[in-house]
Design a protein around this motif. Structure first.
Motif, PDB file in Angstrom:
ATOM      1  N   TRP A  61       9.179  23.120  19.686  1.00 31.76           N
ATOM      2  CA  TRP A  61       7.894  23.457  19.062  1.00 31.76           C
ATOM      3  C   TRP A  61       7.894  23.084  17.578  1.00 31.76           C
ATOM      4  N   ALA A  62       8.978  23.423  16.895  1.00 33.44           N
ATOM      5  CA  ALA A  62       9.053  23.141  15.456  1.00 33.44           C
ATOM      6  C   ALA A  62       8.974  21.646  15.196  1.00 33.44           C
ATOM      7  N   VAL A  63       9.703  20.858  15.986  1.00 39.48           N
ATOM      8  CA  VAL A  63       9.657  19.410  15.815  1.00 39.48           C
ATOM      9  C   VAL A  63       8.271  18.871  16.158  1.00 39.48           C
ATOM     10  N   GLY A  64       7.681  19.376  17.252  1.00 42.49           N
ATOM     11  CA  GLY A  64       6.361  18.920  17.670  1.00 42.49           C
ATOM     12  C   GLY A  64       5.284  19.203  16.640  1.00 42.49           C
ATOM     13  N   LEU A  65       5.338  20.370  16.012  1.00 40.16           N
ATOM     14  CA  LEU A  65       4.358  20.701  14.971  1.00 40.16           C
ATOM     15  C   LEU A  65       4.565  19.835  13.732  1.00 40.16           C
ATOM     16  N   ALA A  66       5.828  19.574  13.388  1.00 39.94           N
ATOM     17  CA  ALA A  66       6.108  18.705  12.241  1.00 39.94           C
ATOM     18  C   ALA A  66       5.591  17.291  12.512  1.00 39.94           C
ATOM     19  N   VAL A  67       5.784  16.802  13.735  1.00 39.03           N
ATOM     20  CA  VAL A  67       5.272  15.479  14.111  1.00 39.03           C
ATOM     21  C   VAL A  67       3.749  15.455  14.035  1.00 39.03           C
ATOM     22  N   SER A  68       3.109  16.506  14.558  1.00 38.98           N
ATOM     23  CA  SER A  68       1.643  16.580  14.520  1.00 38.98           C
ATOM     24  C   SER A  68       1.137  16.563  13.084  1.00 38.98           C
ATOM     25  N   VAL A  98       4.895  25.518  11.074  1.00 37.92           N
ATOM     26  CA  VAL A  98       3.531  26.062  11.166  1.00 37.92           C
ATOM     27  C   VAL A  98       2.835  25.985   9.809  1.00 37.92           C
ATOM     28  N   LEU A  99       3.537  26.381   8.754  1.00 39.92           N
ATOM     29  CA  LEU A  99       2.949  26.340   7.409  1.00 39.92           C
ATOM     30  C   LEU A  99       2.622  24.906   6.993  1.00 39.92           C
ATOM     31  N   LEU A 100       3.516  23.967   7.342  1.00 42.02           N
ATOM     32  CA  LEU A 100       3.268  22.556   7.022  1.00 42.02           C
ATOM     33  C   LEU A 100       2.025  22.054   7.742  1.00 42.02           C
ATOM     34  N   PHE A 101       1.921  22.351   9.030  1.00 43.89           N
ATOM     35  CA  PHE A 101       0.764  21.894   9.800  1.00 43.89           C
ATOM     36  C   PHE A 101      -0.532  22.495   9.251  1.00 43.89           C
ATOM     37  N   LEU A 102      -0.526  23.799   8.972  1.00 43.57           N
ATOM     38  CA  LEU A 102      -1.734  24.458   8.469  1.00 43.57           C
ATOM     39  C   LEU A 102      -2.148  23.897   7.110  1.00 43.57           C
ATOM     40  N   ARG A 103      -1.169  23.589   6.271  1.00 43.34           N
ATOM     41  CA  ARG A 103      -1.466  23.044   4.952  1.00 43.34           C
ATOM     42  C   ARG A 103      -2.114  21.662   5.069  1.00 43.34           C
ATOM     43  N   PRO A 156      -7.461  27.227  12.547  1.00 37.57           N
ATOM     44  CA  PRO A 156      -6.275  26.374  12.685  1.00 37.57           C
ATOM     45  C   PRO A 156      -5.101  27.067  13.373  1.00 37.57           C
ATOM     46  N   LEU A 157      -4.889  28.350  13.076  1.00 36.06           N
ATOM     47  CA  LEU A 157      -3.780  29.067  13.709  1.00 36.06           C
ATOM     48  C   LEU A 157      -4.017  29.222  15.210  1.00 36.06           C
ATOM     49  N   VAL A 182      -5.990  20.355   4.112  1.00 33.06           N
ATOM     50  CA  VAL A 182      -6.269  19.220   3.229  1.00 33.06           C
ATOM     51  C   VAL A 182      -7.125  18.186   3.949  1.00 33.06           C
ATOM     52  N   ALA A 183      -6.810  17.906   5.219  1.00 33.60           N
ATOM     53  CA  ALA A 183      -7.573  16.918   5.980  1.00 33.60           C
ATOM     54  C   ALA A 183      -9.016  17.364   6.181  1.00 33.60           C
ATOM     55  N   ARG A 184      -9.219  18.651   6.387  1.00 33.71           N
ATOM     56  CA  ARG A 184     -10.587  19.139   6.587  1.00 33.71           C
ATOM     57  C   ARG A 184     -11.382  19.091   5.290  1.00 33.71           C
ATOM     58  N   VAL A 185     -10.746  19.453   4.180  1.00 38.13           N
ATOM     59  CA  VAL A 185     -11.429  19.425   2.884  1.00 38.13           C
ATOM     60  C   VAL A 185     -11.829  17.998   2.512  1.00 38.13           C
TER      61      VAL A 185
END
Length: 275
Positions: free
Chosen positions: A164-171, A254-259, A111-112, A263-266
């Motif tokens: 980038w921060a906004v884009g990752l939060a949106v993703s 980044v932490l929000l997206f990875l989390r 994911p990273l 969850v989505a993969r699990v």
């Protein structure tokens, strides 16, 4: 043919059929807060932004004449933040539209690594989009944003990281709520625009909004830009504040997206995502 063909006696135009289509879209809007909010959002943003611009210019009519290109510079720097956000979000949305997230989730890709690739694609899109525009303003308007000198690099990096921060939060939100939330890629970035002081100083805002504005890295960047344009010195304090805030927000995004990705993969949510 297996489909039902219309009767020869069927009317050429039916208000019932029109009503059925309208009702379908009403249900879609009622069931999605993002669609409902979007209908109010764009007119509201225009009124707020240009209202503050009008309020500021009413008492500072000579402001633009004192710094040539102040609006052009602001527009181009704002576009850096907007396009960097869109570059990240679109890279992720394209994976969803093509139903490729399921394949990526079972591949060796971490994911990273996906996040890093999205950020690099955002940088590429940004350079491809912005360099021609910056060069075109020179013959068209006799203004070069490169006259900002070394601070321009700091402004560019800070606004890019903010995007980038906004884009990752949106993703992350799209991953959590599905493609119904994809409009956030455009909506969320403009929600903060009135508070960033792009075309006017933050001091124009009401006191309670100024408190919020100073928590946005872009507000410090645009204040720094005006400081350079009006020959008020190198805006070190503003750039340091923007860098610290960007570090906090990008880490959180980044932490929000990875989390949410974990969850989505699990839960196996990737297989049902796509157009």
């Amino acid at each position: 043919m297996t489909g039902r063909t219309p009767s020869r006696n069927a009317p050429l135009f039916s208000w019932r059929r029109v009503y059925a289509i309208v009702l379908r879209h009403v249900y879609l809007m009622r069931g999605s807060w993002t669609r409902l909010a979007e209908t109010i959002y764009w007119p509201l943003i225009n009124v707020v932004v240009w209202g503050f611009i009008t309020q500021f210019m009413a008492g500072h009519s000579d402001w633009v004449s004192r710094a040539a290109g102040v609006f052009l510079g602001a527009i181009m720097l704002w576009d850096v933040m907007f396009r960097s956000n869109l570059g990240v979000a679109l890279s992720f949305l394209e994976e969803m539209w093509s139903r490729n997230l399921g394949h990526l989730s079972v591949s060796p890709l971490r994911p990273l690594e996906l996040v890093t690739a999205m950020l690099l694609m955002s940088l590429i899109r940004l350079l491809v989009g912005m360099l021609p525009v910056a060069l075109l303003t020179i013959p068209l308007y006799h203004y070069s944003i490169f006259t900002l000198g070394l601070p321009l690099l700091a402004f560019f990096i800070n606004l890019m990281v903010s995007g980038w921060a906004v884009g990752l939060a949106v993703s992350a939100m799209v991953l959590r709520y599905g493609l119904g939330a994809e409009s956030l890629a455009w909506v969320l970035i403009f929600a903060v625009a009135p508070l960033c002081g792009i075309y006017y100083p933050v001091s124009v805002l009401p006191d309670w909004l100024q408190t919020i504005a100073w928590w946005l890295p872009a507000s410090h960047v645009f204040e720094g830009m005006r400081s350079v344009m009006f020959d008020q010195g190198f805006p070190l304090a503003e750039l340091v504040a923007a860098a610290v805030l960007n570090l906090l927000y990008l880490t959180g995004a980044v932490l929000l997206f990875l989390r949410i990705y974990h969850v989505a993969r699990v839960k196996g949510l990737f297989l049902g995502m796509g157009e």
